[in-house]
Scaffold this motif. Structure first.
Motif, PDB file in Angstrom:
ATOM      1  N   ALA A   1      -1.710  -3.664  44.128  1.00  0.00           N
ATOM      2  CA  ALA A   1      -1.245  -3.471  42.759  1.00  0.00           C
ATOM      3  C   ALA A   1       0.275  -3.590  42.705  1.00  0.00           C
ATOM      4  O   ALA A   1       0.974  -3.336  43.694  1.00  0.00           O
ATOM      5  N   GLY A   2       0.761  -3.989  41.552  1.00  0.00           N
ATOM      6  CA  GLY A   2       2.202  -4.055  41.362  1.00  0.00           C
ATOM      7  C   GLY A   2       2.818  -5.415  41.590  1.00  0.00           C
ATOM      8  O   GLY A   2       4.026  -5.584  41.425  1.00  0.00           O
ATOM      9  N   TRP A   3       1.984  -6.396  41.969  1.00  0.00           N
ATOM     10  CA  TRP A   3       2.485  -7.744  42.216  1.00  0.00           C
ATOM     11  C   TRP A   3       1.965  -8.689  41.137  1.00  0.00           C
ATOM     12  O   TRP A   3       0.777  -8.708  40.829  1.00  0.00           O
ATOM     13  N   GLN A   4       2.876  -9.483  40.587  1.00  0.00           N
ATOM     14  CA  GLN A   4       2.509 -10.526  39.636  1.00  0.00           C
ATOM     15  C   GLN A   4       2.397 -11.845  40.385  1.00  0.00           C
ATOM     16  O   GLN A   4       3.278 -12.213  41.166  1.00  0.00           O
TER      17      GLN A   4
ATOM     18  N   ALA B   1      12.511  -2.204  43.463  1.00  0.00           N
ATOM     19  CA  ALA B   1      12.582  -3.510  42.821  1.00  0.00           C
ATOM     20  C   ALA B   1      12.258  -3.390  41.347  1.00  0.00           C
ATOM     21  O   ALA B   1      11.526  -2.493  40.923  1.00  0.00           O
ATOM     22  N   GLY B   2      12.805  -4.316  40.568  1.00  0.00           N
ATOM     23  CA  GLY B   2      12.456  -4.391  39.166  1.00  0.00           C
ATOM     24  C   GLY B   2      11.148  -5.115  38.953  1.00  0.00           C
ATOM     25  O   GLY B   2      10.318  -4.715  38.129  1.00  0.00           O
ATOM     26  N   ARG B   3      10.943  -6.205  39.722  1.00  0.00           N
ATOM     27  CA  ARG B   3       9.693  -6.962  39.650  1.00  0.00           C
ATOM     28  C   ARG B   3       9.343  -7.442  41.052  1.00  0.00           C
ATOM     29  O   ARG B   3      10.230  -7.661  41.897  1.00  0.00           O
ATOM     30  N   ARG B   4       8.050  -7.625  41.283  1.00  0.00           N
ATOM     31  CA  ARG B   4       7.548  -8.166  42.540  1.00  0.00           C
ATOM     32  C   ARG B   4       6.656  -9.354  42.212  1.00  0.00           C
ATOM     33  O   ARG B   4       5.622  -9.186  41.559  1.00  0.00           O
ATOM     34  N   LEU B   5       7.051 -10.548  42.674  1.00  0.00           N
ATOM     35  CA  LEU B   5       6.341 -11.779  42.357  1.00  0.00           C
ATOM     36  C   LEU B   5       5.807 -12.422  43.629  1.00  0.00           C
ATOM     37  O   LEU B   5       6.566 -12.659  44.570  1.00  0.00           O
ATOM     38  N   LEU B   6       4.514 -12.701  43.644  1.00  0.00           N
ATOM     39  CA  LEU B   6       3.899 -13.457  44.729  1.00  0.00           C
ATOM     40  C   LEU B   6       3.761 -14.902  44.256  1.00  0.00           C
ATOM     41  O   LEU B   6       2.984 -15.193  43.343  1.00  0.00           O
ATOM     42  N   VAL B   7       4.530 -15.796  44.856  1.00  0.00           N
ATOM     43  CA  VAL B   7       4.524 -17.208  44.489  1.00  0.00           C
ATOM     44  C   VAL B   7       3.483 -17.871  45.393  1.00  0.00           C
ATOM     45  O   VAL B   7       3.734 -18.137  46.570  1.00  0.00           O
ATOM     46  N   LEU B   8       2.314 -18.121  44.843  1.00  0.00           N
ATOM     47  CA  LEU B   8       1.121 -18.377  45.651  1.00  0.00           C
ATOM     48  C   LEU B   8       0.577 -19.788  45.495  1.00  0.00           C
ATOM     49  O   LEU B   8       0.443 -20.297  44.379  1.00  0.00           O
TER      50      LEU B   8
END
Length: 229
Positions: A74-77, A57-64
């Motif tokens: 680590a590695g999650w925005q 993946a290019g980015r990993r986003l946790l929509v929280l």
């Protein structure tokens, strides 16, 4: 071949609630206590994030909804969820994805998802010709939705107004995808963890995961381990 090599890496989105007792997995109580239900939610989220961490993946986003805890690898925005119904919040998740790359959104209720299957579907060669991906859930909903060219407007048109937590949720979404003229690839049918029966079924599918270990622990205390029988 040059186009395949230049294809942008996908964005992975996970929409979730922080595993706080009384706010997550309320359909597990009873037989579980709110604390046990929250522990199961945390374990499901842990397995989901761990699996997606191995998908290129290019980015990993946790929509929280809530605050991150030590379970966040680590590695999650982290991106906060906005106010509104689930349909609005799902659409907003896609709006957080960067332009120019496909985006795949999954929930926290399917810790049995296959990282290998998702990686295969999202590979540059496999995604040629696909406009969207749809992961159906056994309860009539969906566990994943992917868009090859996500925009905030497209996400709103597809998701806002779709009845959530309904046996027709997935059907309505598929109708909207078709009306938008999108070529849809199907992902495997999975069971969302909502009830104790669901939890027992899913734990049996991934016996080595954090969710299965938590379910075994909960079952020993609450007498729920055989709920799928």
């Amino acid at each position: 071949m040059r186009a395949v090599l230049a294809a942008p890496a996908p964005t992975l989105l996970v929409i979730a609630k922080a595993p706080v007792p009384g706010r997550v997995k309320t359909r597990l109580t009873p037989p579980c206590t709110p604390e046990q239900a929250a522990a199961l939610a945390e374990a499901a989220l842990t397995d989901t994030l761990r699996a997606l961490g191995s998908v290129p993946a290019g980015r990993r986003l946790l929509v929280l909804d809530g605050e991150p805890g030590p379970w966040l690898p680590a590695g999650w925005q982290v991106v906060p969820q906005p106010a509104g119904g689930l349909d609005v919040r799902l659409a907003a998740a896609f709006a957080a994805a960067p332009a120019g790359a496909p985006a795949m959104l999954v929930g926290m209720d399917t810790p049995q998802l296959s990282a290998a299957a998702l990686a295969a579907q999202l590979s540059p060669a496999a995604r040629a010709g696909a406009d969207a991906w749809f992961g159906p859930a056994r309860d009539g909903g969906f566990w994943a939705l992917g868009l090859a060219r996500p925009t905030a407007d497209l996400a709103r048109r597809l998701l806002v107004g779709v009845p959530m937590s309904s046996p027709r949720t997935g059907e309505v979404l598929l109708e909207r995808l078709a009306l938008a003229g999108l070529t849809v690839r199907r992902l495997p049918l999975l069971t969302d963890v909502d009830t104790a029966r669901d939890a027992a079924e899913v734990a049996a599918l991934v016996p080595g995961g954090a969710f299965a270990a938590c379910w075994r622990s909960v079952g020993a205390v609450a007498g729920t381990a055989g709920a799928a029988g």
